[in-house]
Design a protein around this motif. Structure first.
Motif, mmCIF file in Angstrom:
data_model
loop_
_atom_site.group_PDB
_atom_site.id
_atom_site.type_symbol
_atom_site.label_atom_id
_atom_site.label_comp_id
_atom_site.label_asym_id
_atom_site.label_seq_id
_atom_site.Cartn_x
_atom_site.Cartn_y
_atom_site.Cartn_z
ATOM 1 N N TYR A 35 21.296 -7.308 -26.178
ATOM 2 C CA TYR A 35 22.675 -7.243 -26.864
ATOM 3 C C TYR A 35 23.648 -7.155 -25.612
ATOM 4 O O TYR A 35 24.646 -7.804 -25.796
ATOM 5 C CB TYR A 35 22.599 -5.581 -27.647
ATOM 6 C CG TYR A 35 24.034 -5.566 -28.114
ATOM 7 C CD1 TYR A 35 24.484 -6.017 -29.243
ATOM 8 C CD2 TYR A 35 24.950 -4.665 -27.314
ATOM 9 C CE1 TYR A 35 25.891 -5.670 -29.710
ATOM 10 C CE2 TYR A 35 26.177 -4.223 -27.984
ATOM 11 C CZ TYR A 35 26.384 -4.593 -29.012
ATOM 12 O OH TYR A 35 27.801 -4.541 -29.458
ATOM 13 N N ASP A 36 23.634 -6.364 -24.579
ATOM 14 C CA ASP A 36 24.583 -6.339 -23.635
ATOM 15 C C ASP A 36 24.756 -7.485 -23.015
ATOM 16 O O ASP A 36 25.876 -8.122 -22.562
ATOM 17 C CB ASP A 36 24.034 -5.422 -22.483
ATOM 18 C CG ASP A 36 24.034 -3.900 -23.056
ATOM 19 O OD1 ASP A 36 24.868 -3.623 -23.884
ATOM 20 O OD2 ASP A 36 23.476 -3.010 -22.373
ATOM 21 N N LEU A 37 23.679 -8.236 -22.720
ATOM 22 C CA LEU A 37 23.732 -9.823 -22.153
ATOM 23 C C LEU A 37 24.429 -10.762 -23.056
ATOM 24 O O LEU A 37 25.367 -11.428 -22.507
ATOM 25 C CB LEU A 37 22.405 -10.335 -21.779
ATOM 26 C CG LEU A 37 22.407 -11.533 -21.121
ATOM 27 C CD1 LEU A 37 22.975 -11.443 -19.751
ATOM 28 C CD2 LEU A 37 20.814 -12.064 -20.987
ATOM 29 N N PHE A 38 24.506 -10.517 -24.421
ATOM 30 C CA PHE A 38 25.306 -11.423 -25.312
ATOM 31 C C PHE A 38 26.589 -11.031 -25.394
ATOM 32 O O PHE A 38 27.430 -12.079 -25.315
ATOM 33 C CB PHE A 38 24.527 -11.165 -26.602
ATOM 34 C CG PHE A 38 25.215 -11.957 -27.650
ATOM 35 C CD1 PHE A 38 24.986 -13.293 -27.700
ATOM 36 C CD2 PHE A 38 25.764 -11.342 -28.687
ATOM 37 C CE1 PHE A 38 25.632 -14.053 -28.935
ATOM 38 C CE2 PHE A 38 26.670 -11.987 -29.651
ATOM 39 C CZ PHE A 38 26.642 -13.450 -29.641
ATOM 40 N N LYS A 39 26.911 -9.913 -25.163
ATOM 41 C CA LYS A 39 28.366 -9.231 -25.211
ATOM 42 C C LYS A 39 29.028 -9.659 -23.975
ATOM 43 O O LYS A 39 30.120 -10.129 -23.885
ATOM 44 C CB LYS A 39 28.275 -7.888 -25.491
ATOM 45 C CG LYS A 39 27.944 -7.295 -26.888
ATOM 46 C CD LYS A 39 28.942 -7.707 -27.965
ATOM 47 C CE LYS A 39 30.108 -6.948 -28.095
ATOM 48 N NZ LYS A 39 30.925 -7.032 -29.288
ATOM 49 N N PRO A 42 27.449 -14.343 -22.534
ATOM 50 C CA PRO A 42 26.598 -15.180 -23.550
ATOM 51 C C PRO A 42 26.412 -16.678 -23.060
ATOM 52 O O PRO A 42 25.396 -17.153 -23.471
ATOM 53 C CB PRO A 42 27.620 -15.287 -24.808
ATOM 54 C CG PRO A 42 28.949 -14.990 -24.192
ATOM 55 C CD PRO A 42 28.872 -13.942 -23.092
ATOM 56 N N GLY A 43 27.209 -17.134 -22.106
ATOM 57 C CA GLY A 43 27.190 -18.555 -21.410
ATOM 58 C C GLY A 43 25.531 -18.400 -20.959
ATOM 59 O O GLY A 43 24.956 -19.613 -20.665
ATOM 60 N N PHE A 44 25.254 -17.483 -20.264
ATOM 61 C CA PHE A 44 23.780 -17.373 -19.608
ATOM 62 C C PHE A 44 22.723 -17.515 -20.435
ATOM 63 O O PHE A 44 21.906 -18.042 -20.159
ATOM 64 C CB PHE A 44 23.645 -16.112 -18.635
ATOM 65 C CG PHE A 44 22.543 -15.937 -17.964
ATOM 66 C CD1 PHE A 44 22.143 -17.063 -16.957
ATOM 67 C CD2 PHE A 44 21.475 -15.215 -18.380
ATOM 68 C CE1 PHE A 44 21.160 -16.930 -16.375
ATOM 69 C CE2 PHE A 44 20.401 -14.782 -17.412
ATOM 70 C CZ PHE A 44 20.136 -16.107 -16.473
ATOM 71 N N LEU A 45 22.908 -17.126 -21.771
ATOM 72 C CA LEU A 45 21.740 -17.094 -22.680
ATOM 73 C C LEU A 45 21.733 -18.446 -23.398
ATOM 74 O O LEU A 45 20.610 -18.925 -23.773
ATOM 75 C CB LEU A 45 22.023 -16.246 -23.768
ATOM 76 C CG LEU A 45 21.790 -14.604 -23.555
ATOM 77 C CD1 LEU A 45 22.250 -13.836 -24.446
ATOM 78 C CD2 LEU A 45 20.243 -14.694 -23.206
#
Length: 138
Positions: A35-39, A42-45
């Motif tokens: 969730y933290d990474l998405f917020k 998001p480009g990294f995901l």
């Protein structure tokens, strides 16, 4: 799926490994790191490969919204697997279960419960945000 991600997940006891050029490892509980990474990034995901210990429908929704390319899960719930495949994300897994159970093994994971009847990843995201907001107030 890159076997080095799965090896990293297991040998170093991480809860989540994400590769998209760089490799990042995470050790948080539940969907918090995803969730933290998405917020925050998001480009990294987008287009990333992920190895995760447990993937329920909430995590699958975040992966779909982030446009992850492929996922490995030690354990995946049937609702999560359906959501991932419906969103054209390649999935490999150790075992499939009807639903994710909570940490105390007394019932369903709260986010699996909240997201179970959601029809879209965005509907799940609304439930995830409400849950995280409630948890932060405790």
């Amino acid at each position: 799926m890159k076997s080095d991600l799965i090896r990293l997940l297991h040998e170093e006891q991480h809860s989540l490994v994400v590769a998209n050029g760089d490799v990042c490892t995470f050790d948080g509980r539940g969907v918090s790191d995803l969730y933290d990474l998405f917020k925050e990034d998001p480009g990294f995901l987008k287009g990333a490969s992920l190895a995760d210990k447990i993937v329920g429908k909430a995590a699958a929704a975040l992966m779909a919204l982030a446009e992850v390319r492929e996922v490995y899960a030690d354990v995946v719930s049937r609702p999560a697997l359906d959501l991932l495949t419906d969103n054209k994300i390649s999935v490999n897994y150790g075992i499939i279960v009807p639903h994710i159970i909570n940490r105390t093994k007394t019932g369903w994971c709260p986010l699996e419960t909240r997201c179970f009847d959601c029809l879209t990843p965005q509907d799940c995201f609304t439930q995830i945000e409400e849950f995280i907001t409630l948890q932060s107030k405790k």
